[in-house]
Write a protein that holds these residues in place. Structure first.
Motif, short mmCIF file in Angstrom:
data_model
loop_
_atom_site.label_atom_id
_atom_site.label_comp_id
_atom_site.label_asym_id
_atom_site.label_seq_id
_atom_site.Cartn_x
_atom_site.Cartn_y
_atom_site.Cartn_z
N GLY A 198 1.04 -1.27 -0.02
CA GLY A 198 0.36 -0.04 0.53
C GLY A 198 1.03 1.32 0.08
N GLY A 199 2.18 1.53 -0.16
CA GLY A 199 2.99 2.50 -0.47
C GLY A 199 2.55 3.44 -1.82
N MET A 200 1.32 3.33 -1.87
CA MET A 200 0.89 4.68 -2.98
C MET A 200 -0.25 5.02 -1.96
SD MET A 200 0.63 2.80 -6.22
CE MET A 200 2.26 1.71 -7.33
N GLY A 201 -0.66 4.91 -0.96
CA GLY A 201 -1.07 5.60 0.16
C GLY A 201 -0.66 6.83 0.98
N GLY A 202 -1.81 8.15 1.74
CA GLY A 202 -0.35 8.64 2.49
C GLY A 202 0.33 7.80 3.20
N LEU A 203 0.67 7.93 3.85
CA LEU A 203 1.42 6.89 5.11
C LEU A 203 2.42 6.15 4.11
CD1 LEU A 203 -0.19 6.01 7.95
CD2 LEU A 203 0.80 8.16 7.91
N GLY A 204 1.94 5.48 3.15
CA GLY A 204 3.26 4.31 2.71
C GLY A 204 4.01 5.15 1.86
N GLU A 205 2.91 6.22 0.83
CA GLU A 205 4.51 6.92 -0.18
C GLU A 205 5.70 8.19 1.27
OE1 GLU A 205 2.71 9.97 -2.52
OE2 GLU A 205 3.83 11.40 -1.63
N ALA A 206 5.15 8.40 2.13
CA ALA A 206 6.19 8.92 2.86
C ALA A 206 7.27 7.64 3.42
CB ALA A 206 5.99 9.55 4.32
N VAL A 207 6.86 5.99 3.66
CA VAL A 207 7.50 5.59 4.24
C VAL A 207 8.61 5.21 2.88
CG1 VAL A 207 7.84 3.01 4.84
CG2 VAL A 207 6.63 4.52 5.86
N CYS A 208 8.39 5.09 1.55
CA CYS A 208 8.50 3.81 0.56
C CYS A 208 9.75 5.72 0.53
CB CYS A 208 7.97 4.77 -0.67
SG CYS A 208 7.15 3.59 -0.59
N ILE A 209 9.37 7.26 0.37
CA ILE A 209 11.16 8.59 0.24
C ILE A 209 11.35 7.88 1.26
CG2 ILE A 209 11.02 10.54 0.72
CD1 ILE A 209 8.08 10.38 -1.14
N LYS A 210 10.69 7.27 2.39
CA LYS A 210 12.07 7.65 3.57
C LYS A 210 12.99 6.06 3.42
CE LYS A 210 14.65 8.49 7.84
NZ LYS A 210 14.69 9.75 7.91
N LEU A 211 12.37 5.18 3.05
CA LEU A 211 13.69 4.00 2.90
C LEU A 211 14.32 4.61 1.48
CD1 LEU A 211 11.14 1.49 3.10
CD2 LEU A 211 12.83 1.46 5.06
N ALA A 212 13.83 5.36 0.98
CA ALA A 212 15.20 4.97 -0.27
C ALA A 212 15.55 6.32 -0.09
CB ALA A 212 13.95 6.25 -2.06
N ALA A 213 15.66 7.22 1.03
CA ALA A 213 16.78 8.02 0.90
C ALA A 213 17.94 7.38 2.11
CB ALA A 213 15.62 9.12 2.04
N LEU A 214 17.09 6.16 2.46
CA LEU A 214 18.41 5.42 3.82
C LEU A 214 19.03 4.50 2.75
CD1 LEU A 214 15.57 4.61 7.02
CD2 LEU A 214 17.85 5.91 6.84
N GLY A 215 18.65 4.61 1.67
CA GLY A 215 19.78 3.38 0.84
C GLY A 215 18.70 2.14 -0.13
N TYR A 216 17.38 1.51 0.60
CA TYR A 216 16.83 0.36 0.01
C TYR A 216 16.49 0.23 -1.34
CZ TYR A 216 16.46 -0.60 5.12
OH TYR A 216 16.94 -1.87 6.52
N LYS A 217 16.50 -0.93 -1.85
CA LYS A 217 15.59 -0.19 -3.20
C LYS A 217 14.54 -0.37 -2.93
CE LYS A 217 17.69 -3.31 -6.42
NZ LYS A 217 18.70 -4.11 -7.10
N VAL A 218 13.32 0.26 -3.15
CA VAL A 218 11.72 0.28 -2.70
C VAL A 218 10.64 -0.10 -4.01
CG1 VAL A 218 10.34 2.26 -1.59
CG2 VAL A 218 12.42 1.81 -0.97
N VAL A 219 10.61 -1.43 -3.43
CA VAL A 219 8.93 -1.96 -4.11
C VAL A 219 8.17 -1.38 -3.54
CG1 VAL A 219 8.15 -3.93 -5.18
CG2 VAL A 219 11.24 -3.51 -5.24
N THR A 220 6.88 -1.14 -3.99
CA THR A 220 5.77 -1.06 -3.38
C THR A 220 4.48 -2.04 -4.62
OG1 THR A 220 4.24 0.54 -1.92
CG2 THR A 220 5.15 1.16 -4.47
N THR A 221 3.57 -1.97 -3.68
CA THR A 221 1.81 -2.76 -4.06
C THR A 221 0.95 -1.75 -4.42
OG1 THR A 221 0.70 -3.96 -2.26
CG2 THR A 221 2.45 -4.90 -3.30
N HIS A 222 0.30 -2.23 -5.01
CA HIS A 222 -1.28 -1.54 -5.18
C HIS A 222 -2.36 -3.04 -5.39
CE1 HIS A 222 -1.09 -2.13 -9.71
NE2 HIS A 222 -0.07 -2.36 -9.00
#
Ligand SMILES: NC(=O)c1ccc[n+]([C@@H]2O[C@H](COP(=O)([O-])OP(=O)(O)OC[C@H]3O[C@@H](n4cnc5c(N)ncnc54)[C@H](OP(=O)(O)O)[C@@H]3O)[C@@H](O)[C@H]2O)c1
Length: 113
Positions: A9-33
């Motif tokens: 659910g990374g395309m929702g409100g909190l999920g998007e913020a989590v994706c951005i934070k994880l990317a900033a920490l150097g993770y390769k980020v995958v999300t679902t919808h």
């Protein structure tokens, strides 16, 4: 090599913020919808235009077979998942006595199953 983080659910409100934070920490980020989400491609495009390099996969998190297929595809395309953020969820906010069995089942299966 970057570790892989899967955010449901990374395309929702909190999920998007989590994706951005994880990317900033150097993770390769995958999300679902959700499989029926018609805005997923636009979301991915706009995020990747900002340089995030996110990948998105359809997955109904309330359905075991859908989750299994999604994780297998992610492992094949990106690599094994190192971090799972189980963010996808729905609400049916109301007092408990007004909540139907169908509402209860929908919330529980999406959040927990
Ligand atoms: N916002 C708050 O104040 C708050 C407070 C406490 C807890 N939470 C919990 O935190 C999480 C994120 O909240 P939010 O406010 O960011 O919610 P949101 O904007 O509604 O995002 C929820 C995400 O879950 C996904 N989702 C829902 N059902 C799904 C399903 N069956 N299969 C796959 N994906 C599904 C949605 O994806 P699609 O759009 O593709 O369906 C959406 O991206 C939720 O679990 C929520 O209950 C939020």
């Amino acid at each position: 090599m970057s570790r892989v983080a899967l955010v449901t659910g990374g395309m929702g409100g909190l999920g998007e913020a989590v994706c951005i934070k994880l990317a900033a920490l150097g993770y390769k980020v995958v999300t679902t919808h959700s499989p029926g989400n018609t805005k997923a491609a636009d979301w991915l495009q706009s995020m990747n235009n900002m340089g995030y390099g996110f990948k998105g996969y359809p997955c109904d998190v309330s359905d075991f077979d859908s989750c299994k297929a999604c994780v297998e595809q992610v492992a094949k395309d990106v690599g094994p998942v190192d971090v799972l953020v189980n963010n996808a969820g729905i609400t049916r906010d109301m007092t408990f006595k007004k909540m139907t069995k169908a509402d209860w089942d929908a919330v529980i299966s999406t959040k927990l199953d």
